[in-house]
Write a protein that holds these residues in place. Structure first.
Motif, PDB file in Angstrom:
ATOM      1  N   ALA A   1       0.763  -1.108  -0.092  1.00  0.00           N
ATOM      2  CA  ALA A   1      -0.043  -0.148   0.124  1.00  0.00           C
ATOM      3  C   ALA A   1       0.737   1.249  -0.024  1.00  0.00           C
ATOM      4  N   LYS A   2       0.599   2.360  -0.783  1.00  0.00           N
ATOM      5  CA  LYS A   2       1.284   3.519  -0.719  1.00  0.00           C
ATOM      6  C   LYS A   2       0.143   4.388  -0.988  1.00  0.00           C
ATOM      7  N   LYS A   3       0.792   5.771  -0.657  1.00  0.00           N
ATOM      8  CA  LYS A   3       0.110   7.085  -1.039  1.00  0.00           C
ATOM      9  C   LYS A   3      -0.170   7.430  -2.386  1.00  0.00           C
ATOM     10  N   ALA A   4      -0.835   7.969  -2.881  1.00  0.00           N
ATOM     11  CA  ALA A   4      -0.712   8.136  -4.593  1.00  0.00           C
ATOM     12  C   ALA A   4       0.305   9.231  -5.097  1.00  0.00           C
ATOM     13  N   ASP A   5       0.966   9.936  -4.140  1.00  0.00           N
ATOM     14  CA  ASP A   5       2.181  10.743  -4.592  1.00  0.00           C
ATOM     15  C   ASP A   5       3.463   9.871  -4.411  1.00  0.00           C
ATOM     16  N   GLU A   6       3.299   8.815  -4.119  1.00  0.00           N
ATOM     17  CA  GLU A   6       4.724   7.881  -3.700  1.00  0.00           C
ATOM     18  C   GLU A   6       4.858   6.951  -5.032  1.00  0.00           C
ATOM     19  N   VAL A   7       4.013   6.924  -6.045  1.00  0.00           N
ATOM     20  CA  VAL A   7       4.182   6.037  -7.045  1.00  0.00           C
ATOM     21  C   VAL A   7       4.377   6.723  -8.515  1.00  0.00           C
ATOM     22  N   LYS A   8       5.394   6.316  -9.341  1.00  0.00           N
ATOM     23  CA  LYS A   8       5.623   6.730 -10.550  1.00  0.00           C
ATOM     24  C   LYS A   8       5.006   6.041 -11.963  1.00  0.00           C
ATOM     25  N   ALA A   9       4.436   6.613 -12.860  1.00  0.00           N
ATOM     26  CA  ALA A   9       3.856   6.062 -13.946  1.00  0.00           C
ATOM     27  C   ALA A   9       5.349   5.366 -15.103  1.00  0.00           C
ATOM     28  N   VAL A  10       4.899   4.373 -15.322  1.00  0.00           N
ATOM     29  CA  VAL A  10       5.960   3.756 -16.346  1.00  0.00           C
ATOM     30  C   VAL A  10       5.292   3.489 -17.641  1.00  0.00           C
TER      31      VAL A  10
END
Length: 183
Positions: A117-126
């Motif tokens: 689980a992560k916060k939305a601002d902790e993921v990066k699109a690839v």
């Protein structure tokens, strides 16, 4: 424990050298920048499985050779028992298990993946070449496709173009687990 990409990097460079390709030649074949090839071969940065898959396809080798250094041997079927699978370090916080690493000449790469689980601002699109099929096993997963959220729950499936910018994260403070097939 040494990061898997540090072990994979010299195999990438060795394969390129064995095929008598320059960094620029391989970059052109893969439609990436030469700096990308050099960075992955240097062993200082994580190597996406999608990149390894593309190298394997373009260079006519089995992905297992690049990931583990061992040849895949089975050609009629490949059984991977529960709890098994070849661990692949693609991202530090994701748990990837290759589910067909023993099969020679694969046309797709199936993985069992667990994400936190992560916060939305902790993921990066690839983005990467190919297509993907996801089948949810447990937890809830938010997959952002070109900025549009898609929520997946156990039993849900999704097929999409990997060229579409995508990121994923588990929801509700619990890990999510799914089958991901990359073609």
């Amino acid at each position: 424990m040494e990061q898997a990409y540090k072990e994979i990097a010299p195999r990438l460079a060795g394969l390129r050298d064995a095929l008598d390709l320059s960094v620029e030649d391989l970059a052109a074949k893969l439609s990436v920048e030469p700096e990308t090839v050099a960075a992955y071969e240097s062993g200082v940065m994580e190597i996406p499985v999608s990149y390894l898959f593309k190298v394997a396809q373009e260079c006519g080798v089995d992905l297992t050779v690049l990931i583990s250094g061992a040849e895949a041997h089975l050609t009629n079927f490949s059984l991977v028992k529960a709890g098994e699978g070849l661990s692949v370090e693609r991202r530090k916080d994701y748990d990837y298990k290759s589910l067909a690493y023993k099969f020679t000449g694969r046309k797709m790469e199936p993985f069992k993946i667990r994400v936190p689980a992560k916060k939305a601002d902790e993921v990066k699109a690839v983005t990467h070449s190919g297509q993907e099929f996801i089948y949810m096993l447990e937890g809830r997963l938010e997959l952002m496709l070109d900025g549009n959220p898609v929520i997946l729950e156990p039993g849900d499936s999704l097929y999409f173009s990997s060229h579409t910018p995508h990121s994923l994260r588990a929801l509700d403070g619990k890990d999510a687990e799914f089958i991901d097939v990359i073609i």
